[in-house]
Enzyme design. Sequence first.
Site, PDB file in Angstrom:
ATOM      1  N   ASP A 149       0.814  -1.217   0.000  1.00 46.49           N
ATOM      2  CA  ASP A 149       0.000   0.000   0.000  1.00 46.49           C
ATOM      3  C   ASP A 149       0.846   1.264   0.000  1.00 46.49           C
ATOM      4  O   ASP A 149       1.989   1.279   0.450  1.00 46.49           O
ATOM      5  CB  ASP A 149      -0.951   0.021   1.201  1.00 46.49           C
ATOM      6  CG  ASP A 149      -0.235  -0.044   2.547  1.00 46.49           C
ATOM      7  OD1 ASP A 149       0.772  -0.770   2.659  1.00 46.49           O
ATOM      8  OD2 ASP A 149      -0.698   0.629   3.483  1.00 46.49           O
ATOM      9  N   GLU A 192       0.215  -1.711   5.497  1.00 49.58           N
ATOM     10  CA  GLU A 192       1.197  -1.297   6.502  1.00 49.58           C
ATOM     11  C   GLU A 192       0.873   0.090   7.028  1.00 49.58           C
ATOM     12  O   GLU A 192       1.069   0.387   8.209  1.00 49.58           O
ATOM     13  CB  GLU A 192       2.603  -1.321   5.882  1.00 49.58           C
ATOM     14  CG  GLU A 192       3.739  -1.069   6.862  1.00 49.58           C
ATOM     15  CD  GLU A 192       4.211   0.378   6.894  1.00 49.58           C
ATOM     16  OE1 GLU A 192       5.154   0.677   7.646  1.00 49.58           O
ATOM     17  OE2 GLU A 192       3.632   1.224   6.181  1.00 49.58           O
TER      18      GLU A 192
END
Length: 421
Positions: free
Chosen positions: A82, A174
């Site tokens: 991400d 994350e």
Amino acid sequence: MDVREELISRFFRYAAIESQSDGRSQLLPSSPGQAALAELLAGEMRSIGLDEVLTDEHAIVTGVKRGNRPYAPRIGFIAHLDTVDVGLSSVVRPQILRFDGSDLCLNHQEDIWLRVGEHPEISDWLGEDIIVGDGTSVLGADNKAAIAIIMTLLARLDPVVGHGDVFVAFVPDEEIGLRGAKAMDLSRFPCDFAYTIDCCELGEVVLETFNAASCEIVFSGVSAHPMSAKGTLVNPLLMAVDFVSSFERSQTPEHTEKREGFFWFKDLIANDSEATLTALIRDFDTDGFNQRKRRIAEAAEQVRSRYTKGDVRYQITDTYQNISSGLDHDGRAVAILRKAMAELGIQEKLIPMRGGTDGAVLSARGIPTPNFFTGAYNFHSRYEFLPVTVFETSFDLALKICLLAATHEAAEETALDGALP
């Protein structure tokens, strides 16, 4: 294609996939683009000869590059799929500009400039090629630079030269609580130690992170019409304001640095009956971390005692712990990293990371996972930039780690050799 060209090509390809995480979603992954990137990487991993490539329902991708040094420690690399959502566009348009000492125009149409006076850190890269975005989004070197480095590494590891087994994991979300690393099935990542590549400038090494927790504080009031409000109305919004006001401004992110912890009040949603406040707690020191948790409880009790007709409830959830507490499981992780940097002539810049990485989760789960630089600057900003030279150096370091880990000397390193400073 040489290493430089491959790194750039891969980064541009991965950056083109929109993969912002969504903190409002309870799904894992929180956004479909992360699953799309996971599938792309899994296909590429198979094409370059990795074994045991698997993508699970959470878009966690794992695999292993088998080596020919059976005595070597099993090492791993992990990066996150991400990119962060900071209210900018999710569409990343990377470009390469040569820095000649002048301000860089990122976007002529929108008149967005990376100005040297505002970002003097770019001055160190005079005459260099710099990867930037177009100013409408983050660049996403956090963490797609790491993905490009790891994939290039896996494609170029040569069993003729010799290396041990190298495991890889790409995980989602994350940026919104290290969710992917927490959900990993570690039986698919059975390494002795690992590395994240998830911090900034040349030479930066992270062996220490915050302890982190998130808080939700709910203020219940009493609604009433203004004509009959006196002595009856309890405004939950004002309860929340009083709560926040009881904390010192010096204890907020914008007033702290280095190893100083903070409270960060992030979001407030309110109506006539209820207000919900979210906050983050950060502290490097465990005692200080616990004291900050107690401060939340004390402030809640103070507001509750002031608004006797209302109520205050709170919940504190640990997010991750200081990575340093888990690195002593196997000192080879740090020892090999430092030896690799020394052999490449890279000066170590040891920093306490004012944030967290997937390595903090893995270290706490028993896999020591220090962190080293991608080479990018200004993470989480439209002015994020990545000097191509340092991008290459980060790759060189990852490769050197694999080669050193395959030597008898590295395989026999003790925990003492990798002791933290």
